[in-house]
Structures are given as structure tokens and as C-alpha cells.
Design a protein around this motif. Structure first.
Motif, PDB file in Angstrom:
ATOM      1  N   UNK A  55     -12.872  39.917 -55.572  1.00 29.90           N
ATOM      2  CA  UNK A  55     -12.964  38.474 -55.824  1.00 29.90           C
ATOM      3  C   UNK A  55     -14.173  37.891 -55.094  1.00 29.90           C
ATOM      4  N   UNK A  56     -15.358  38.387 -55.451  1.00 30.56           N
ATOM      5  CA  UNK A  56     -16.590  37.942 -54.792  1.00 30.56           C
ATOM      6  C   UNK A  56     -17.671  37.674 -55.833  1.00 30.56           C
ATOM      7  N   UNK A  57     -18.596  36.768 -55.506  1.00 33.03           N
ATOM      8  CA  UNK A  57     -19.794  36.672 -56.347  1.00 33.03           C
ATOM      9  C   UNK A  57     -20.619  37.941 -56.150  1.00 33.03           C
ATOM     10  N   UNK A  58     -21.386  38.301 -57.146  1.00 36.10           N
ATOM     11  CA  UNK A  58     -22.144  39.549 -57.059  1.00 36.10           C
ATOM     12  C   UNK A  58     -23.417  39.445 -57.889  1.00 36.10           C
ATOM     13  N   UNK A  59     -24.330  40.368 -57.614  1.00 38.54           N
ATOM     14  CA  UNK A  59     -25.588  40.421 -58.345  1.00 38.54           C
ATOM     15  C   UNK A  59     -25.545  41.554 -59.357  1.00 38.54           C
ATOM     16  N   UNK A  60     -26.317  41.411 -60.423  1.00 34.92           N
ATOM     17  CA  UNK A  60     -26.546  42.486 -61.392  1.00 34.92           C
ATOM     18  C   UNK A  60     -28.048  42.658 -61.511  1.00 34.92           C
ATOM     19  N   UNK A  61     -28.513  43.889 -61.329  1.00 32.41           N
ATOM     20  CA  UNK A  61     -29.936  44.197 -61.458  1.00 32.41           C
ATOM     21  C   UNK A  61     -30.105  45.269 -62.523  1.00 32.41           C
ATOM     22  N   UNK A  62     -30.918  44.983 -63.522  1.00 33.53           N
ATOM     23  CA  UNK A  62     -31.247  45.982 -64.529  1.00 33.53           C
ATOM     24  C   UNK A  62     -32.461  46.759 -64.037  1.00 33.53           C
ATOM     25  N   UNK A  63     -32.318  48.062 -63.781  1.00 40.23           N
ATOM     26  CA  UNK A  63     -33.419  48.841 -63.196  1.00 40.23           C
ATOM     27  C   UNK A  63     -34.699  48.822 -64.015  1.00 40.23           C
ATOM     28  N   UNK A  64     -34.578  48.639 -65.335  1.00 42.35           N
ATOM     29  CA  UNK A  64     -35.761  48.617 -66.202  1.00 42.35           C
ATOM     30  C   UNK A  64     -36.715  47.478 -65.851  1.00 42.35           C
ATOM     31  N   UNK A  65     -36.175  46.384 -65.341  1.00 42.52           N
ATOM     32  CA  UNK A  65     -36.996  45.230 -64.994  1.00 42.52           C
ATOM     33  C   UNK A  65     -37.422  45.347 -63.535  1.00 42.52           C
ATOM     34  N   UNK A  66     -38.677  45.696 -63.327  1.00 37.90           N
ATOM     35  CA  UNK A  66     -39.235  45.797 -61.977  1.00 37.90           C
ATOM     36  C   UNK A  66     -40.021  44.515 -61.714  1.00 37.90           C
ATOM     37  N   UNK A  67     -39.628  43.794 -60.680  1.00 41.94           N
ATOM     38  CA  UNK A  67     -40.250  42.494 -60.413  1.00 41.94           C
ATOM     39  C   UNK A  67     -41.022  42.554 -59.104  1.00 41.94           C
ATOM     40  N   UNK A  68     -42.314  42.282 -59.199  1.00 41.43           N
ATOM     41  CA  UNK A  68     -43.215  42.287 -58.052  1.00 41.43           C
ATOM     42  C   UNK A  68     -43.340  40.851 -57.562  1.00 41.43           C
ATOM     43  N   UNK A  69     -42.816  40.572 -56.370  1.00 42.39           N
ATOM     44  CA  UNK A  69     -42.814  39.203 -55.864  1.00 42.39           C
ATOM     45  C   UNK A  69     -42.907  39.207 -54.346  1.00 42.39           C
ATOM     46  N   UNK A  70     -43.664  38.272 -53.755  1.00 42.93           N
ATOM     47  CA  UNK A  70     -43.756  38.182 -52.290  1.00 42.93           C
ATOM     48  C   UNK A  70     -42.388  37.990 -51.643  1.00 42.93           C
ATOM     49  N   UNK A  71     -41.583  37.103 -52.221  1.00 42.14           N
ATOM     50  CA  UNK A  71     -40.175  36.955 -51.835  1.00 42.14           C
ATOM     51  C   UNK A  71     -39.363  37.619 -52.940  1.00 42.14           C
ATOM     52  N   UNK A  72     -38.556  38.636 -52.609  1.00 42.98           N
ATOM     53  CA  UNK A  72     -37.827  39.356 -53.659  1.00 42.98           C
ATOM     54  C   UNK A  72     -37.113  38.402 -54.614  1.00 42.98           C
ATOM     55  N   UNK A  73     -37.200  38.701 -55.906  1.00 47.74           N
ATOM     56  CA  UNK A  73     -36.594  37.833 -56.919  1.00 47.74           C
ATOM     57  C   UNK A  73     -35.125  37.568 -56.613  1.00 47.74           C
TER      58      UNK A  73
END
Length: 291
Positions: A124-142
Motif C-alpha cells: 500500500x505505497x506509492x511507487x515508480x515505474x521506469x521503462x528501461x527502453x527510455x534512457x533520460x539524460x538529465x542533470x537532475x534525474x528525471x
């Protein structure tokens, strides 16, 4: 009482047919972007965003993913015997990276089904979903950007980017209105999957990063199978809109579609050019080509 986003789910049971024949025996998530498998970029992003547990939804033929994040006694013993201290540290860094759990998706039945497979591990927690195919290059992680927004709104967050022209037809597209308090937020009222340009309700395309409340599990269980006989995550999120607020978030960063051959090539060039150990040599090589 607010709850932290502590867990990230990585759906990794797909067949990777766009990269055949390479993916006949190697999971697409293990294809190397320079010298790291693409799934490792996502795991590192989740860790940098503060996630404490990673849940990888795997399927048949995906054991290489588990092996990658596990200890390799033979490799480490060989590296230690040969005095390869830097490589030994690199290998151990991967295996000690994070607490991982695996759940098996026995049949590829869509992204929504993959997320549902993680229900017992999420709780019963909020959670993240990350699709490995999408690689995001960002100074602060997306994902860190998105978690910061979640902490303010306590609502589900969908990563989006603006897409102009006919290319919008390759994405799920958000319907709604810009938020009056934050120019990066979009008040979601609906979603259209892969619309024609003339039918697209906005330029806000959904990208492979989500923060979802646990209510999504209850709704996915009730959601009928959609296109291709699969359980679509977007259908579950549409149902979520009836009871909870959902925001789109325009992240800062560059998204690379590493699930596409051309996208993978572009990502490889961009990431290689940024490397201290090879960037300058690679740049000079590119300049020397007769293009």
C-alpha cells in the motif's frame, strides 16, 4: 499521512523483437549503451532519486538481468588474482548497487499486467515505474524531479515531453489543461493512445516514467484487456482519473528511445561524447569521417 516513493518497478519481460537477431538470446534490457546495459541506467536513476528497492518484472529468457546484478564469484576471483583493482571495484559496485527483487510475468500481457505483477511487493505505497527502453539524460534525474512533484501534490505523475508534428502518433497523448500554479504541470483529464496528428488533444506525449498511487492495482484488476489482448496501463490510469488527480510533468532532460535501433545509435553517440575517457577521441574520429 504522506508516504515516500521508495520502490521502483522495471517491466522487463518483453521480447525485444525490434532488435532481432541480437535479442534472440540476449534480453533487450541488457543491450549495451557504450559499456552499460540500458537497464542499469534506469536503476541508477532510481537510486539517485532516493528509491530503496528495485522490482524487476522478468519473463522467460531474462536470467541475464539477474546475473548482471548478482555477485560473479568467478569473475571477481579472476580480477583479484590478476590485480585488476579498478575492474574488480566496478564489478562489485554493480552487484552491491541496490536491494533487488524479481517477479515473473509468465505471459507477456501488456504493461498494465507487468505492473500488476508487482502488487504484492509494492503493498500500500506509492511507487515508480521506469521503462528501461527510455534512457533520460538529465542533470537532475528525471525520476527525482517527479518525486519532488509527487511530494508536493501527493498525486500520480506521468512524465511527458512536447512532440510536434506527425511523430505524435507514436505516443500516448495527454488530454487536459496546463496547471495554473506550475508551468511544468498538466492537469490530466484523459489520454488518447497513438492519435493521428489532427486528433491529438495536445502535444504532451507520455514517456516511460510514472509515479502511481497503489489505487492503480485495484483498478488494473478490473480493467478489461485492450488492444492485442493486453492489459494496458493507460486504461488503468484513465480509470484512476475518476477518483484521483493525475498530473503530467514536463521534465528537464533529453530522452533517448533505446528501444529503437536509430534511437540507440543516437544515444550511444551522445553518451560516448560525454565520457571523459573517450569523448575527445570519439569526437575527433567523427570529425574525420567523410559524411
Amino acid at each position: 499521512m504522506t508516504k515516500k516513493v521508495r520502490k521502483a518497478v522495471f517491466p522487463a519481460a518483453g521480447l525485444g523483437t525490434r532488435f532481432l537477431p541480437a535479442t534472440k538470446a540476449i534480453p533487450k534490457e541488457m543491450l549495451a549503451l557504450v559499456d552499460k546495459p540500458i537497464i542499469q541506467y534506469g536503476v541508477e536513476e532510481a537510486l539517485a532519486a532516493g528509491c530503496e528497492e528495485i522490482i524487476i518484472v522478468t519473463g522467460r529468457g531474462k536470467s541475464a538481468i539477474e546475473d548482471h546484478f548478482d555477485i560473479s564469484f568467478e569473475l571477481e576471483a579472476t580480477l583479484e588474482r590478476r590485480g585488476k583493482k579498478e575492474l574488480l571495484a566496478l564489478s562489485r559496485q554493480v552487484s552491491n548497487m541496490v536491494k533487488l527483487a524479481y517477479v515473473r510475468q509468465k505471459e507477456a500481457m501488456g504493461l498494465g499486467h507487468a505492473v500488476l505483477m508487482a502488487r504484492e511487493l509494492i503493498g500500500d505505497e506509492p511507487f515508480a515505474v521506469i521503462l528501461p527502453d527510455d534512457v533520460i539524460d538529465a542533470p537532475v534525474p528525471c525520476l527525482k524531479q517527479m518525486i519532488d512533484v509527487y511530494n508536493q501534490t501527493q498525486s500520480s505523475i506521468l512524465a511527458t515531453m512536447e512532440v510536434d508534428g506527425p511523430a505524435i502518433s507514436a505516443y500516448g497523448v495527454l488530454e487536459g489543461t496546463p496547471d495554473s500554479t506550475n508551468p511544468k504541470l498538466f492537469n490530466v483529464t484523459g489520454m488518447v493512445e497513438k492519435p493521428k496528428l489532427a486528433d491529438a488533444p495536445s502535444k504532451n506525449a507520455i514517456i516511460g516514467r510514472y509515479i502511481l498511487t497503489p489505487k492503480i492495482f485495484e483498478l488494473l484488476e478490473k480493467t478489461p484487456l485492450g488492444a492485442g489482448g493486453e492489459l494496458q496501463l493507460t486504461d488503468g490510469i484513465k480509470a484512476l482519473l475518476a477518483t484521483e488527480k493525475v498530473y503530467g510533468y514536463t521534465f528537464d532532460g533529453i530522452r533517448h528511445d533505446a528501444g529503437d535501433k536509430f534511437g540507440m545509435l543516437k544515444a550511444t553517440v551522445d553518451f560516448a561524447l560525454k565520457r571523459e575517457d573517450m569523448g575527445e577521441k570519439f569526437r575527433e574520429y567523427l570529425k574525420s569521417l567523410s559524411l
